[in-house]
Design a protein around this motif. Structure first.
Motif, mmCIF file in Angstrom:
data_model
loop_
_atom_site.group_PDB
_atom_site.id
_atom_site.type_symbol
_atom_site.label_atom_id
_atom_site.label_comp_id
_atom_site.label_asym_id
_atom_site.label_seq_id
_atom_site.Cartn_x
_atom_site.Cartn_y
_atom_site.Cartn_z
ATOM 1 N N VAL A 196 -3.320 -3.322 -11.189
ATOM 2 C CA VAL A 196 -4.231 -4.428 -10.910
ATOM 3 C C VAL A 196 -5.491 -4.360 -11.767
ATOM 4 O O VAL A 196 -6.163 -5.369 -11.982
ATOM 5 C CB VAL A 196 -4.585 -4.458 -9.407
ATOM 6 N N GLY A 197 -5.836 -3.183 -12.251
ATOM 7 C CA GLY A 197 -7.024 -3.012 -13.081
ATOM 8 C C GLY A 197 -6.674 -2.322 -14.379
ATOM 9 O O GLY A 197 -5.503 -2.060 -14.672
ATOM 10 N N PRO A 198 -7.687 -1.990 -15.171
ATOM 11 C CA PRO A 198 -7.442 -1.268 -16.422
ATOM 12 C C PRO A 198 -7.281 0.223 -16.149
ATOM 13 O O PRO A 198 -7.866 0.764 -15.207
ATOM 14 C CB PRO A 198 -8.714 -1.538 -17.234
ATOM 15 N N ILE A 199 -6.521 0.890 -17.005
ATOM 16 C CA ILE A 199 -6.302 2.321 -16.786
ATOM 17 C C ILE A 199 -7.580 3.127 -16.982
ATOM 18 O O ILE A 199 -7.671 4.270 -16.531
ATOM 19 C CB ILE A 199 -5.185 2.866 -17.692
ATOM 20 N N PHE A 257 7.021 0.732 -9.951
ATOM 21 C CA PHE A 257 5.944 0.954 -8.993
ATOM 22 C C PHE A 257 4.945 -0.200 -9.109
ATOM 23 O O PHE A 257 4.407 -0.455 -10.192
ATOM 24 C CB PHE A 257 5.229 2.272 -9.278
ATOM 25 N N THR A 258 4.696 -0.883 -8.003
ATOM 26 C CA THR A 258 3.745 -1.996 -7.986
ATOM 27 C C THR A 258 2.558 -1.554 -7.139
ATOM 28 O O THR A 258 2.683 -1.363 -5.939
ATOM 29 C CB THR A 258 4.405 -3.275 -7.455
ATOM 30 N N THR A 259 1.393 -1.417 -7.762
ATOM 31 C CA THR A 259 0.362 -0.552 -7.212
ATOM 32 C C THR A 259 -0.837 -1.255 -6.578
ATOM 33 O O THR A 259 -1.944 -0.714 -6.593
ATOM 34 C CB THR A 259 -0.131 0.409 -8.309
ATOM 35 N N SER A 260 -0.623 -2.422 -5.991
ATOM 36 C CA SER A 260 -1.718 -3.069 -5.282
ATOM 37 C C SER A 260 -1.173 -3.899 -4.130
ATOM 38 O O SER A 260 -0.046 -4.414 -4.199
ATOM 39 C CB SER A 260 -2.530 -3.962 -6.228
ATOM 40 N N PHE A 261 -1.966 -4.023 -3.067
ATOM 41 C CA PHE A 261 -1.513 -4.703 -1.849
ATOM 42 C C PHE A 261 -1.025 -6.114 -2.134
ATOM 43 O O PHE A 261 -0.001 -6.557 -1.596
ATOM 44 C CB PHE A 261 -2.650 -4.731 -0.828
ATOM 45 N N GLY A 262 -1.751 -6.849 -2.982
ATOM 46 C CA GLY A 262 -1.402 -8.235 -3.253
ATOM 47 C C GLY A 262 -0.114 -8.429 -4.031
ATOM 48 O O GLY A 262 0.320 -9.566 -4.233
ATOM 49 N N PRO A 275 18.949 -6.413 -7.408
ATOM 50 C CA PRO A 275 19.291 -5.445 -6.357
ATOM 51 C C PRO A 275 19.577 -4.043 -6.878
ATOM 52 O O PRO A 275 19.547 -3.081 -6.094
ATOM 53 C CB PRO A 275 20.531 -6.061 -5.700
ATOM 54 N N ASN A 276 19.855 -3.896 -8.162
ATOM 55 C CA ASN A 276 20.142 -2.570 -8.712
ATOM 56 C C ASN A 276 18.896 -1.847 -9.217
ATOM 57 O O ASN A 276 18.967 -0.687 -9.632
ATOM 58 C CB ASN A 276 21.167 -2.676 -9.843
ATOM 59 N N VAL A 277 17.757 -2.534 -9.180
ATOM 60 C CA VAL A 277 16.492 -1.916 -9.579
ATOM 61 C C VAL A 277 15.780 -1.449 -8.314
ATOM 62 O O VAL A 277 15.760 -2.153 -7.304
ATOM 63 C CB VAL A 277 15.610 -2.908 -10.353
ATOM 64 N N LYS A 278 15.197 -0.259 -8.374
ATOM 65 C CA LYS A 278 14.446 0.269 -7.244
ATOM 66 C C LYS A 278 12.968 -0.097 -7.407
ATOM 67 O O LYS A 278 12.413 0.024 -8.502
ATOM 68 C CB LYS A 278 14.589 1.788 -7.147
ATOM 69 N N PHE A 279 12.350 -0.511 -6.309
ATOM 70 C CA PHE A 279 10.939 -0.894 -6.322
ATOM 71 C C PHE A 279 10.176 -0.045 -5.315
ATOM 72 O O PHE A 279 10.687 0.271 -4.236
ATOM 73 C CB PHE A 279 10.776 -2.372 -5.969
ATOM 74 N N GLU A 280 8.950 0.291 -5.681
ATOM 75 C CA GLU A 280 8.046 1.039 -4.800
ATOM 76 C C GLU A 280 6.722 0.278 -4.752
ATOM 77 O O GLU A 280 6.063 0.111 -5.782
ATOM 78 C CB GLU A 280 7.811 2.451 -5.353
ATOM 79 N N HIS A 281 6.345 -0.185 -3.548
ATOM 80 C CA HIS A 281 5.116 -0.979 -3.427
ATOM 81 C C HIS A 281 4.040 -0.183 -2.714
ATOM 82 O O HIS A 281 4.249 0.317 -1.600
ATOM 83 C CB HIS A 281 5.372 -2.278 -2.681
#
Length: 360
Positions: free
Chosen positions: A36-39, A93-98, A111-117
């Motif tokens: 969501v922001g800059p590294i 990895f999706t790293t923000s609540f929104g 469906p074959n890709v794993k996601f982590e929120h």
């Protein structure tokens, strides 16, 4: 070691597949990160990217990581996730609540890709959720804040009115009041995770209103700089140590350590053992770290804060332990009763003593 920061377009990936050109070796696991922001924010995204780099260091040429920074929460996030999936990501990895709904939407198409929120609550067969018990760190900050304030007025820069942020406000307030019953909190809602100008303005407003301690649930170091310029104002690092502002005004910090989780979940994809889970860890497992409490904090207060940290880590104390009432005076937790995770996960109320309304 393989790393890319820019994504090929979906059309380019499709063309490569059509002519039989593999995007990568079959034994390389591709892991994407949406930020969501800059590294270089010095806070939230910086720590997530440290986790990404730890994945590279752990697995070397067996992994390729990609990331996109400064991704707004909404349609842009869905586009970025889709591009990652089309370009062969095995794990994202999706790293923000929104990013919660965009993650669920894109996961349904791949469906074959794993996601982590991170920090959300919606799961699917190929979507896990993970977060840290930041409120544990807020308890320690609240103890120090309540002990060090001279004006009895503590400022809090809040990002968005979601349970994660409300939990932090409540935890800090409860523990500030325990050591100083005269403490009052002033809360400014910045409606951003990362906007140095807005964060600096919020800090300045709070300081002008008499706050001599400022806590933040936003990601930049701008509030630290504002406090440093003002002089005798105590602050705490958010998500990262923000050590350049120590030993004062930054007297301690909450440090998010995502590396062990990112490594373990990448390993699970490699091993074929990945399953959809919900992870919520705190100080004890090491997902939440407490940065060094500097000598700017009185020795007695420092010892008390360290003892509180250790009690939380050991499971001997829970920051939400009764007796506690809600803001309207109704009983929430009886004496000795501990809040359940379900209530904490959906927290939408202030505790007794806090002024103001939670924005809708």
């Amino acid at each position: 070691m393989k790393r890319r920061t820019l994504l090929a377009s979906g059309a380019a990936a499709a063309t490569a597949a059509a002519i039989g050109v593999p995007a990568r070796a079959q034994d390389v696991t591709k892991v994407g990160f949406v930020y969501v922001g800059p590294i270089g924010d010095g806070g939230w995204t910086y720590e997530h990217d440290k986790g990404r780099l730890a994945v590279e260091a752990e697995f070397g040429d067996s992994v390729e990581t990609i990331y996109v920074e400064n991704v707004p929460e909404g349609a842009d996030a869905e586009r970025v996730m889709t591009d990652m999936a089309l370009n062969g990501a095995d794990l994202i990895f999706t790293t923000s609540f929104g990013y919660m709904d965009p993650t669920i939407n894109v996961a349904a198409k791949f469906p074959n890709v794993k996601f982590e929120h991170a920090t959300g609550y919606k799961r699917a067969d190929n979507v896990s959720t993970y977060s840290a018990r930041f409120y544990e760190g807020r308890a320690i900050q609240g103890h120090i804040a309540g002990s060090m304030t001279k004006t009895n007025t503590i400022g809090y820069i809040a990002s968005f009115p979601i349970p994660e942020v409300i939990r932090g406000i409540n935890s800090a307030f409860i523990h500030a009041r325990k050591v100083n019953p005269e403490v009052e909190f002033k809360i400014v809602w910045a409606y951003t995770w990362f906007d140095p100008a807005k964060e600096a303005e919020a800090a300045t407003v709070l300081i002008e209103q008499g706050c001599d301690v400022v806590l933040q649930h936003t990601d930049s170091t701008a509030p630290q700089a504002a406090a440093q310029a003002a002089g005798d104002v105590v602050t705490f690092g958010q998500a990262s140590d923000m050590a350049e502002f120590g030993p004062f005004p930054r007297v301690s910090s909450i440090i998010d350590d995502w590396a062990p989780y990112y490594i373990a979940r990448t390993q699970a994809v490699m091993d074929g053992t990945w399953e959809s889970t919900d992870t919520w860890d705190g100080i004890g497992p090491g997902m939440v770290g407490i940065g060094e409490i500097t000598d700017a904090v009185p020795a007695e207060v420092k010892a008390e804060a360290e003892a509180l940290r250790d009690a939380i880590a050991a499971g001997d104390y829970h920051p939400f332990t009764g007796p506690l009432n809600k803001q309207d005076g109704s009983e929430w937790l009886a004496d000795g009763e501990v809040a359940d995770d379900g209530t904490l996960a959906g927290m939408n109320f202030y505790v007794e003593g806090l002024d103001g309304d939670i924005p809708s």
